[in-house]
Scaffold this active site. Structure first.
Site, PDB file in Angstrom:
ATOM      1  N   VAL A  78      -4.706   9.662   1.253  1.00  0.00           N
ATOM      2  CA  VAL A  78      -4.994  10.005   0.228  1.00  0.00           C
ATOM      3  C   VAL A  78      -5.203   8.972  -0.469  1.00  0.00           C
ATOM      4  O   VAL A  78      -5.098   7.458  -0.065  1.00  0.00           O
ATOM      5  CB  VAL A  78      -3.647  10.786  -1.039  1.00  0.00           C
ATOM      6  N   ILE A  94      -3.592   4.894  -0.552  1.00  0.00           N
ATOM      7  CA  ILE A  94      -2.388   4.940  -1.369  1.00  0.00           C
ATOM      8  C   ILE A  94      -1.386   6.222  -0.496  1.00  0.00           C
ATOM      9  O   ILE A  94      -0.192   5.954  -1.126  1.00  0.00           O
ATOM     10  CB  ILE A  94      -2.538   5.379  -3.276  1.00  0.00           C
ATOM     11  N   GLY A  95      -1.823   6.616   0.052  1.00  0.00           N
ATOM     12  CA  GLY A  95      -0.573   8.242   1.273  1.00  0.00           C
ATOM     13  C   GLY A  95      -1.237   8.347   2.268  1.00  0.00           C
ATOM     14  O   GLY A  95      -2.493   8.167   2.640  1.00  0.00           O
ATOM     15  N   ARG A  96      -0.844   8.558   3.532  1.00  0.00           N
ATOM     16  CA  ARG A  96      -1.333   9.009   4.363  1.00  0.00           C
ATOM     17  C   ARG A  96      -0.553  10.414   4.832  1.00  0.00           C
ATOM     18  O   ARG A  96       0.892  10.232   4.775  1.00  0.00           O
ATOM     19  CB  ARG A  96      -1.273   7.954   5.572  1.00  0.00           C
ATOM     20  N   ASP A  99       5.672  26.326   1.284  1.00  0.00           N
ATOM     21  CA  ASP A  99       6.177  25.790   1.691  1.00  0.00           C
ATOM     22  C   ASP A  99       6.333  24.208   0.671  1.00  0.00           C
ATOM     23  O   ASP A  99       6.588  22.690   0.433  1.00  0.00           O
ATOM     24  CB  ASP A  99       5.126  24.073   2.608  1.00  0.00           C
ATOM     25  N   ARG A 117      -0.324  14.024   8.648  1.00  0.00           N
ATOM     26  CA  ARG A 117      -0.474  14.551   8.815  1.00  0.00           C
ATOM     27  C   ARG A 117      -2.351  15.044   9.938  1.00  0.00           C
ATOM     28  O   ARG A 117      -2.390  13.975  10.976  1.00  0.00           O
ATOM     29  CB  ARG A 117       0.333  15.718   9.861  1.00  0.00           C
ATOM     30  N   PHE A 118      -2.908  15.299   8.070  1.00  0.00           N
ATOM     31  CA  PHE A 118      -4.409  15.330   8.880  1.00  0.00           C
ATOM     32  C   PHE A 118      -4.677  14.234   7.694  1.00  0.00           C
ATOM     33  O   PHE A 118      -6.095  15.112   8.576  1.00  0.00           O
ATOM     34  CB  PHE A 118      -4.088  16.314   8.516  1.00  0.00           C
ATOM     35  N   GLY A 119      -4.966  12.975   6.992  1.00  0.00           N
ATOM     36  CA  GLY A 119      -5.909  12.500   6.954  1.00  0.00           C
ATOM     37  C   GLY A 119      -4.771  11.520   5.923  1.00  0.00           C
ATOM     38  O   GLY A 119      -3.886  11.657   6.081  1.00  0.00           O
ATOM     39  N   LYS A 130      -7.674  13.006  -1.687  1.00  0.00           N
ATOM     40  CA  LYS A 130      -7.336  13.813  -0.463  1.00  0.00           C
ATOM     41  C   LYS A 130      -8.153  13.906   0.538  1.00  0.00           C
ATOM     42  O   LYS A 130      -9.105  15.134   0.817  1.00  0.00           O
ATOM     43  CB  LYS A 130      -6.287  14.817  -0.343  1.00  0.00           C
TER      44      LYS A 130
END
Length: 281
Positions: free
Chosen positions: A23, A15-17, A136, A19-21, A38
């Site tokens: 979801v 359901i998501g992407r 952040d 920089r490091f991996g 994640k």
């Protein structure tokens, strides 16, 4: 996938992407409850600092988010040779960045912006009382759950601080980072308030307060800290909203508001309290 993870959760679609991996949606095999997981690819963590942040995220996030109603809770963490997996609340209502982008530069109404800001600042207030700075805060890390409730997410850059103990390091996203971070000085939790103030400015104006063509130019603009409210954009924005932004996006850290002070500001208490965030479109 970790053997323990797949034994305890059924892994669904991506359901998501990032920089490091990636979801994924996942389901508890015991209860059937739906979560997100994640999965951080260690091979994408190019330096020791990235790996350290990924390994520390579950511990710091647990301190910051446990019982924090406007933060994404981490429910379990798993690690294998290739990945770090974090099982967390599913927030499938998108993020604030997408909702701002969908408006195509049109500003958000003050009532809705105030309700979002109230939720962000409530989340940060809890974090700061527990000695954690997010570091952040940006629209991409403000998520909405299925009921439209605001959740502060992604504690991968978070750090602990204490009485008389400051933080260091250039951490954050250029448009939102506080000037003391850019300057390389030690800093405290009020860096989050600056970043949240920038988020507020973008919600109300549709543009960032400090910008440039390159990261270096953005940082130079942040360091100047010349906060302006162009009449063609902010002409219809209330004096209370502008007053709060000046107090949040303030170069003088001693005069910059704390998260609790933001929550007590009239723009939050009178404008944001009467609006349901789920109405945000």
């Amino acid at each position: 996938m970790s053997e323990r993870l797949t034994r305890e959760y059924h892994i669904g679609e991506e359901i998501g992407r990032g920089r490091f991996g990636s979801v994924f949606r996942c389901y508890s095999r015991d209860s059937g409850e739906v979560f997100a997981v994640k999965s951080v690819d260690k091979a994408q963590l190019t330096d020791a600092l990235d790996l350290d942040c990924a390994e520390r995220e579950p511990k710091i996030a647990h301190i910051a988010t446990a019982g924090n109603p406007h933060a994404v809770q981490i429910h379990a963490a798993y690690e294998d040779d290739s990945f770090i997996h974090l099982v967390m609340d599913l927030c499938d209502g998108g993020d604030l960045f997408d909702r701002i982008a969908a408006r195509q530069g049109a500003p958000m109404g003050e009532a809705l912006a105030a309700s979002v800001m109230a939720a962000i600042m409530e989340a940060l207030s809890v974090c700061h009382r527990r000695g954690v700075a997010h570091r952040d805060v940006k629209p991409d890390n403000v998520l909405f759950d299925g009921e439209g409730k605001v959740r502060l997410a992604d504690f991968g850059s978070a750090e602990c601080f204490g009485e008389g103990t400051l933080m260091s390091g250039l951490v954050g996203t250029p448009y939102y980072v506080a000037p003391e971070v850019v300057a390389g000085r030690d800093y405290g939790e009020k860096v989050d308030v600056w970043s949240a103030g920038v988020v507020m400015y973008i919600m109300l104006g549709g543009i960032p307060p400090f910008y440039g063509e390159t990261v270096e130019e953005i940082f130079e603009s942040v360091m100047r800290g010349n906060l302006r409210f162009p009449t063609r954009i902010f002409g219809g924005i209330s004096s209370a909203a502008k007053d709060l932004m000046r107090r949040m996006i303030c170069k003088d850290v001693s005069r910059r508001f704390s998260a609790d002070q933001v929550l007590r500001h009239p723009w939050i208490t009178s404008v944001g309290s009467a609006t349901c965030v789920s109405n945000l479109k």
